[in-house]
Design an enzyme around this catalytic site. Structure first.
Site, short mmCIF file in Angstrom:
data_model
loop_
_atom_site.label_atom_id
_atom_site.label_comp_id
_atom_site.label_asym_id
_atom_site.label_seq_id
_atom_site.Cartn_x
_atom_site.Cartn_y
_atom_site.Cartn_z
CE LYS A 120 18.06 73.57 45.70
NZ LYS A 120 19.12 72.57 45.42
CG ASP A 138 23.53 75.79 44.95
OD1 ASP A 138 24.27 76.51 45.68
OD2 ASP A 138 23.70 75.69 43.73
#
Length: 217
Positions: A120, A138
């Site tokens: 991420k 997220d």
């Protein structure tokens, strides 16, 4: 959500915010790397308060290495998990200096080799600092993608791959930011603001009708 609705979905978000930006404060790829590393399980506001003190003193790998782990902790101690984050940032800075001439690499493999940098975080850096069409999923993006029917998936990676496939190409570069902001301020986890949502008519979430009814009663 079909292709036409997906195009309309992003067209509307783009009309509201033509040039979306991260809410983390940064002035270089390295500052962004540090800020994103610090942001895990912390708010952007909290991170910005810490980096506002840190970056004027040290905003390069060499300068943060000179601070040392204990020195860095003094600037970030207001952030959750600051001990482990300080250790990771120092270790990442050492690798950047020794293997990348102090520069943040522009490829996923090298980024993910840095301590504290997962998929991420790497996606955020590649997208925000280097303009690559990646999707950093997220909790907000995961929720919006599944709730609206935009790109359902049972895992973060599944949602990431679905979004990269389904987001219309003209919107792909900025989609990451639009979806985060939409999830953070409108499509909230507990109390989504369906009555204020610009894409509510495109949404596939069954619960939206109840929220809209409650808002009008």
């Amino acid at each position: 959500m079909n292709a036409a609705d997906r195009a309309t979905f992003f067209q509307r978000l783009a009309e509201i915010d033509p040039d979306p930006k991260t809410e983390l404060a940064y002035a270089s790829p390295f500052e962004l790397l540090v800020a994103v590393t610090l942001s895990a399980q912390a708010t952007d506001v909290g991170v910005n308060k810490a980096t506002k003190r840190l970056f004027p003193v040290a905003n390069t790998p060499e300068q943060i290495l000179a601070l040392g782990e204990e020195g860095l902790k003094r600037y970030i101690k207001t952030i959750g998990l600051f001990n482990s984050k300080a250790k990771n940032v120092i270790a990442a800075c050492r690798i950047l200096v020794e293997e990348h001439n102090g520069e943040v690499p522009q490829n996923r493999e090298a980024l993910e080799a840095l301590p504290g940098v997962g998929r991420k975080t790497a996606n955020v850096i590649l997208n925000t600092a280097f303009g690559q069409p990646t999707m950093a999923v997220d909790t907000h993006i995961f929720r919006v993608a599944n709730r609206t029917g935009l790109a359902p998936g049972k895992t973060v990676l599944a949602v990431e791959k679905a979004l990269l496939k389904r987001v219309p190409e003209p919107y792909l570069l900025n989609a990451h930011h639009w979806l985060i902001l939409h999830g953070r301020y409108t499509c909230k986890a507990r109390k989504p603001l369906c009555g204020q949502c610009p894409v509510v008519d495109l949404c596939r979430w069954p619960g939206r009708r109840k929220v809209l009814q409650e808002g009008s009663s």
